[in-house]
Enzyme design. Structure first.
Site, short mmCIF file in Angstrom:
data_model
loop_
_atom_site.label_atom_id
_atom_site.label_comp_id
_atom_site.label_asym_id
_atom_site.label_seq_id
_atom_site.Cartn_x
_atom_site.Cartn_y
_atom_site.Cartn_z
N SER A 23 0.83 -1.21 0.00
CA SER A 23 0.00 0.00 0.00
C SER A 23 0.86 1.25 0.00
O SER A 23 1.67 1.48 0.92
CB SER A 23 -0.89 0.00 1.24
OG SER A 23 -1.45 1.28 1.41
N HIS A 45 -1.29 -1.35 -4.11
CA HIS A 45 -2.57 -0.97 -3.47
C HIS A 45 -2.63 0.55 -3.31
O HIS A 45 -1.76 1.16 -2.72
CB HIS A 45 -2.63 -1.67 -2.12
CG HIS A 45 -3.95 -1.58 -1.42
ND1 HIS A 45 -5.04 -2.37 -1.75
CD2 HIS A 45 -4.37 -0.79 -0.40
CE1 HIS A 45 -6.05 -2.08 -0.95
NE2 HIS A 45 -5.68 -1.12 -0.12
N ASP A 94 -4.88 3.49 -1.82
CA ASP A 94 -5.96 3.79 -0.89
C ASP A 94 -6.54 5.18 -1.17
O ASP A 94 -5.89 6.19 -0.92
CB ASP A 94 -5.43 3.76 0.55
CG ASP A 94 -5.25 2.34 1.07
OD1 ASP A 94 -6.21 1.57 0.99
OD2 ASP A 94 -4.14 2.03 1.54
N MET A 127 -9.25 7.93 -0.25
CA MET A 127 -10.15 8.30 0.85
C MET A 127 -10.72 9.70 0.61
O MET A 127 -10.01 10.60 0.16
CB MET A 127 -9.37 8.31 2.17
CG MET A 127 -8.63 7.01 2.44
SD MET A 127 -7.92 7.01 4.09
CE MET A 127 -6.89 5.54 4.02
N HIS A 177 -8.40 0.84 -3.91
CA HIS A 177 -9.33 0.64 -2.79
C HIS A 177 -10.07 1.95 -2.53
O HIS A 177 -9.50 2.89 -1.98
CB HIS A 177 -8.52 0.20 -1.56
CG HIS A 177 -9.30 -0.02 -0.32
ND1 HIS A 177 -8.72 -0.18 0.92
CD2 HIS A 177 -10.65 -0.08 -0.11
CE1 HIS A 177 -9.66 -0.35 1.84
NE2 HIS A 177 -10.83 -0.28 1.25
N MET A 187 -12.38 4.23 -0.64
CA MET A 187 -13.07 4.47 0.63
C MET A 187 -13.85 5.77 0.44
O MET A 187 -13.46 6.83 0.93
CB MET A 187 -12.06 4.53 1.78
CG MET A 187 -11.54 3.13 2.14
SD MET A 187 -10.00 3.15 3.06
CE MET A 187 -8.84 3.15 1.69
N MET A 219 -11.62 -6.15 5.54
CA MET A 219 -10.78 -5.19 6.30
C MET A 219 -10.44 -5.80 7.65
O MET A 219 -11.32 -6.24 8.38
CB MET A 219 -11.53 -3.87 6.51
CG MET A 219 -11.69 -3.02 5.26
SD MET A 219 -10.15 -2.58 4.41
CE MET A 219 -9.25 -1.70 5.69
N ASP A 255 -6.60 -6.46 4.49
CA ASP A 255 -5.98 -5.13 4.50
C ASP A 255 -6.01 -4.56 5.92
O ASP A 255 -7.08 -4.34 6.47
CB ASP A 255 -6.77 -4.24 3.52
CG ASP A 255 -6.20 -2.84 3.37
OD1 ASP A 255 -5.14 -2.55 3.94
OD2 ASP A 255 -6.85 -2.04 2.65
C1 DX5 Z 1 -6.35 1.51 5.75
C2 DX5 Z 1 -5.87 1.18 4.37
C3 DX5 Z 1 -4.73 0.22 4.31
C4 DX5 Z 1 -3.43 0.65 4.95
C5 DX5 Z 1 -2.82 -0.56 5.58
O1 DX5 Z 1 -7.58 2.17 5.63
O2 DX5 Z 1 -6.95 0.61 3.62
O3 DX5 Z 1 -4.50 -0.18 2.96
O4 DX5 Z 1 -2.51 1.21 4.06
O5 DX5 Z 1 -1.72 -0.18 6.32
P1 DX5 Z 1 -0.92 -1.17 7.27
O6 DX5 Z 1 -0.47 -2.33 6.44
O7 DX5 Z 1 0.21 -0.33 7.75
O8 DX5 Z 1 -1.85 -1.58 8.37
ZN ZN Z 2 -6.58 -0.31 1.61
#
Ligand code: DX5
Ligand code: ZN
Length: 216
Positions: free
Chosen positions: A7, A32, A34, A36, A65, A67, A136, A174
């Protein structure tokens, strides 16, 4: 085969190009991203322009991903930006069946995600249509959180269910994935592991990836 999707939330964004090149050379299969919106989760990250910048620079599978409260509005933009897998949340406001249909209309792989507090039943109606389920293992929004063991029951329920029904669904996890938690999620049916801090936070990326695959 287990695939690792590092990620970029945990990458050094100032040197993002180098980070992506390094992680690809180290043997990751996916990347990955993320996304948001500060509404579905209490944090804001990156979106379409960053995805579009990464696309021509790497052969990694781009695992986006979302969100977002209204994923349906953004599927076409992320598809154009070069996403390969587009994952959205069952808790979002868009109709999941419509979002899955839109992702498939654009010839992309559709992922459906659920937060730790959402029961497995919430995604049952969509298992026959999705390509991937993202369970998750932390509350979405931030990297570096502690893995939540109680999500394993749901992961094993969903993965066993798909196997029984003959649905060819990938299972991604994740949040808090490390060399210690990786064997646990694999045991419960995960085949794609997202990892932020356990990879980008480490001095040696190849060693970190091998650690997640249980090779160290
Ligand atoms: C959290 C993200 C993850 C995050 C995971 O909302 O969706 O993808 O980057 O980070 P680690 O592996 O550090 O828990
Ligand atoms: Zn994620």
């Amino acid at each position: 085969m287990i695939k690792i999707s590092p990620s970029i939330l945990a990458a050094d964004i100032w040197r993002l190009g180098d980070e992506v090149r390094k992680i690809e050379a180290a043997g990751a299969e996916m990347l990955h991203i993320d996304v948001m919106d500060g509404h579905f989760v209490p944090n804001i990250t990156f979106g379409v322009p960053v995805t579009a910048c990464i696309r021509p620079q790497t052969n990694l599978i781009l695992d986006v991903h979302l969100m977002l409260s209204e994923p349906l509005k953004y599927i076409s933009a992320f598809s154009k930006a070069g996403a390969d897998i587009i994952t959205f949340h069952v808790e979002a406001d868009s109709n999941p069946a419509e979002v899955i249909a839109e992702i498939h209309r654009l010839n992309k792989r559709a992922g459906l995600s659920l937060k730790p507090g959402t029961p497995a039943e919430a995604v049952y109606p969509y298992l026959k249509d999705v390509d991937m389920v993202l369970v998750m293992t932390v509350e979405p929004g931030f990297g570096g959180q502690k893995f939540r063991m109680e999500t394993m029951e749901k992961l094993s329920d969903l993965s066993r269910r798909c196997k029984k029904m003959g649905y060819p669904v990938d299972f991604e996890v994740d949040g808090g994935i490390s060399a210690v938690t990786a064997p646990v999620v694999i045991e419960n049916g995960a085949n794609i592991l997202v990892a932020g801090s356990a990879v980008f936070g480490q001095p040696d990326y190849s060693a970190a990836l091998e650690g997640l695959r249980g090779k160290r």
